[in-house]
Design a protein around this motif. Structure first.
Motif, short mmCIF file in Angstrom:
data_model
loop_
_atom_site.label_atom_id
_atom_site.label_comp_id
_atom_site.label_asym_id
_atom_site.label_seq_id
_atom_site.Cartn_x
_atom_site.Cartn_y
_atom_site.Cartn_z
N GLU A 1 0.85 -1.19 0.00
CA GLU A 1 0.00 0.00 0.00
C GLU A 1 0.88 1.24 0.00
N LEU A 2 0.60 2.15 -0.89
CA LEU A 2 1.40 3.37 -1.01
C LEU A 2 0.98 4.35 0.08
N SER A 3 1.86 4.54 1.06
CA SER A 3 1.54 5.40 2.21
C SER A 3 1.77 6.87 1.87
N LYS A 4 1.35 7.74 2.77
CA LYS A 4 1.56 9.17 2.57
C LYS A 4 3.04 9.51 2.61
N GLU A 5 3.78 8.84 3.49
CA GLU A 5 5.22 9.08 3.58
C GLU A 5 5.93 8.16 2.58
N LYS A 6 6.02 8.63 1.37
CA LYS A 6 6.63 7.83 0.31
C LYS A 6 8.14 7.82 0.49
N THR A 7 8.71 6.61 0.61
CA THR A 7 10.12 6.47 0.97
C THR A 7 10.87 5.62 -0.05
N VAL A 8 12.01 6.14 -0.49
CA VAL A 8 12.90 5.43 -1.41
C VAL A 8 14.03 4.81 -0.59
N LEU B 1 14.17 15.60 -5.17
CA LEU B 1 12.80 15.21 -4.79
C LEU B 1 12.58 15.45 -3.30
N PRO B 2 12.54 16.70 -2.88
CA PRO B 2 12.39 17.00 -1.45
C PRO B 2 11.03 16.61 -0.88
N GLN B 3 10.06 16.31 -1.75
CA GLN B 3 8.73 15.91 -1.28
C GLN B 3 8.68 14.46 -0.80
N TYR B 4 9.76 13.70 -1.04
CA TYR B 4 9.80 12.29 -0.64
C TYR B 4 10.92 12.05 0.37
N LEU B 5 10.83 10.92 1.08
CA LEU B 5 11.85 10.53 2.04
C LEU B 5 12.81 9.54 1.40
N PHE B 6 14.05 9.57 1.83
CA PHE B 6 15.08 8.67 1.30
C PHE B 6 15.81 8.00 2.47
N PHE C 1 13.36 -1.97 7.39
CA PHE C 1 13.59 -0.95 6.36
C PHE C 1 12.74 -1.21 5.12
N TYR C 2 12.57 -2.48 4.78
CA TYR C 2 11.70 -2.83 3.65
C TYR C 2 10.23 -2.59 4.02
N GLU C 3 9.89 -2.83 5.27
CA GLU C 3 8.51 -2.62 5.72
C GLU C 3 8.09 -1.17 5.58
N HIS C 4 9.00 -0.25 5.87
CA HIS C 4 8.66 1.17 5.93
C HIS C 4 9.07 1.93 4.66
N ILE D 1 10.70 8.12 -10.51
CA ILE D 1 10.27 8.00 -9.12
C ILE D 1 9.01 8.81 -8.89
N ASN D 2 9.00 10.02 -9.39
CA ASN D 2 7.82 10.88 -9.24
C ASN D 2 6.61 10.27 -9.94
N ARG D 3 6.85 9.71 -11.11
CA ARG D 3 5.76 9.06 -11.86
C ARG D 3 5.20 7.88 -11.09
N ILE D 4 6.06 7.05 -10.52
CA ILE D 4 5.62 5.87 -9.76
C ILE D 4 4.80 6.29 -8.54
N PHE D 5 5.25 7.36 -7.88
CA PHE D 5 4.60 7.78 -6.63
C PHE D 5 3.32 8.60 -6.85
N THR D 6 3.13 9.11 -8.04
CA THR D 6 1.94 9.93 -8.29
C THR D 6 0.87 9.21 -9.10
N ASP D 7 1.21 8.06 -9.64
CA ASP D 7 0.25 7.26 -10.42
C ASP D 7 -0.07 6.00 -9.63
N SER D 8 -1.18 6.01 -8.90
CA SER D 8 -1.52 4.88 -8.02
C SER D 8 -1.76 3.60 -8.80
N ASN D 9 -2.34 3.70 -9.99
CA ASN D 9 -2.58 2.50 -10.80
C ASN D 9 -1.26 1.86 -11.22
N LEU D 10 -0.30 2.70 -11.61
CA LEU D 10 1.02 2.19 -11.99
C LEU D 10 1.70 1.56 -10.78
N TYR D 11 1.63 2.23 -9.65
CA TYR D 11 2.28 1.69 -8.45
C TYR D 11 1.70 0.33 -8.06
N ASN D 12 0.38 0.22 -8.09
CA ASN D 12 -0.27 -1.05 -7.74
C ASN D 12 0.14 -2.17 -8.69
#
Length: 363
Positions: free
Chosen positions: A184-191, A213-218, A256-259, A323-334
């Motif tokens: 499930e793609l959480s609000k805190e998107k982490t790479v 990509l300051p909007q995401y966590l790494f 780390f994989y969980e989060h 990365i931005n595309r993956i995180f902003t397109d929920s259908n692609l991410y799923n």
């Protein structure tokens, strides 16, 4: 049933000793008697109190001083070469050489006419003359060579038996994520990236991505001590972005994989070509989409656009866009997440173990 005498140079928590620990534990449960000759203080130590497994430890560690490391390495090869002759008059012995580095005991086994099996994890066709030489020696003395990918097997020019056996995740890792079918793609998107402390692993590029990509966590997990990480960052003038967290060597990487939301590898093929992608398999087992280089064994495990992407690691801007595309397109991410999980089933622990046993027992 044959007795396994296993040699591994540096026992830490990196990929090759982790895979070796899984294999040896499986062999022990199948009834094999095993002697392990290695350095002290890594993941192989977890097998110390297992039945039918005996250890012989020596002191060895990498140093920032190249001469110190070289002399230590040569001493260990001489020491294990001499020590190996204790098996001279013992029958049904297999010398199991993990990585191409333990050349001393491999040569001893060859001289004693023991069965010498290499489990090769490195790319032997490389600009590194030392690895190239060790690869040539392996080709001369090994009876069988286990490779972790088709790419790697094609780098070895020898008529010896070469068998491709892809790595797998540990049973503990597999069981932990067994019930997960999709992330499930959480609000805190982490790479997430797991790496050794080498510039060719793409550490600088990972920092650049975090800045882009300051909007995401790494999250960066480095298989080394914190003091060495601090020295590395200072020497390479790398400043840490606010959205990037660094962790030193970890015994348990599951959290780390969980989060995390995405697993990435940035190894530069111009400097090193990965022969396999264990972290990519771990990521897919945790149902994470993955981004990997376009070349090498690591590229073999990913289906571009299906369960992840294969991208030029030197084009950081393009990777940031993906990365931005993956995180902003929920259908692609799923879609990527579901397919990543399905693909991970191809890298099965029992399948890997049974292939190894067949190699050991076949004359």
């Amino acid at each position: 049933m044959k007795k396994i005498v296993c040699f591994h140079l540096y026992n830490d928590y990196s990929g090759s000793p982790r895979v070796l620990a899984m294999i040896l534990k499986g062999l022990q449960k199948k009834g094999y008697s095993i002697d392990i000759i290695t350095s002290n203080g890594g993941i192989l130590n977890q097998l110390m109190y297992s039945d039918r497994i005996k250890f012989k430890f020596y002191k060895y560690h990498f140093s920032t001083n190249k001469w110190h490391t070289t002399l230590s390495y040569l001493f260990i090869q001489l020491y294990t070469f001499i020590w190996s002759f204790k098996y001279l008059f013992k029958k049904d012995i297999v010398f199991y050489i993990n990585t191409i580095l333990p050349v001393g005991p491999a040569l001893a086994g060859f001289l004693m006419r023991k069965e010498v099996i290499y489990h090769c994890h490195e790319n032997v066709r490389t600009s590194n003359k030392f690895y190239f030489l060790l690869g040539k020696i392996m080709g001369k003395i090994a009876k069988k060579i286990i490779c972790v990918s088709s790419f790697q097997s094609k780098q070895i020019t020898t008529k010896k038996d070469i068998i491709v056996v892809p790595n797998s995740v540990s049973l503990k890792f597999y069981e932990h994520f067994k019930s997960i079918k999709k992330k499930e793609l959480s609000k805190e998107k982490t790479v997430l990236m797991l790496s050794s402390l080498k510039i060719y692993k793409g550490i600088k590029e990972f920092f650049q991505l975090a800045q882009l990509l300051p909007q995401y966590l790494f999250t960066l997990v480095i298989n080394d001590e914190q003091k060495n990480i601090d020295i590395f960052l200072a020497e390479n003038k790398i400043s840490q972005p606010f959205n990037l967290k660094i962790y030193s060597q970890q015994k348990n990487i599951i959290p780390f994989y969980e989060h995390s939301s995405l697993l990435i590898s940035l190894s530069n093929p111009k400097l090193i070509i990965e022969t396999f992608g264990l972290t990519a398999i771990e990521g897919m087992t945790a149902a994470l989409p993955v981004i990997v280089p376009t070349i090498g064994g690591i590229a073999e495990v990913v289906n571009h656009g299906i369960d992840g992407f294969k991208l030029d690691v030197n084009d950081i801007q393009k990777i940031a866009e993906y990365i931005n595309r993956i995180f902003t397109d929920s259908n692609l991410y799923n879609k990527l997440s579901i397919n990543a999980k399905k693909n991970s089933e191809n890298y099965n622990y029992n399948k890997m173990l049974n292939q190894i046993i067949n190699i050991i027992e076949t004359k």
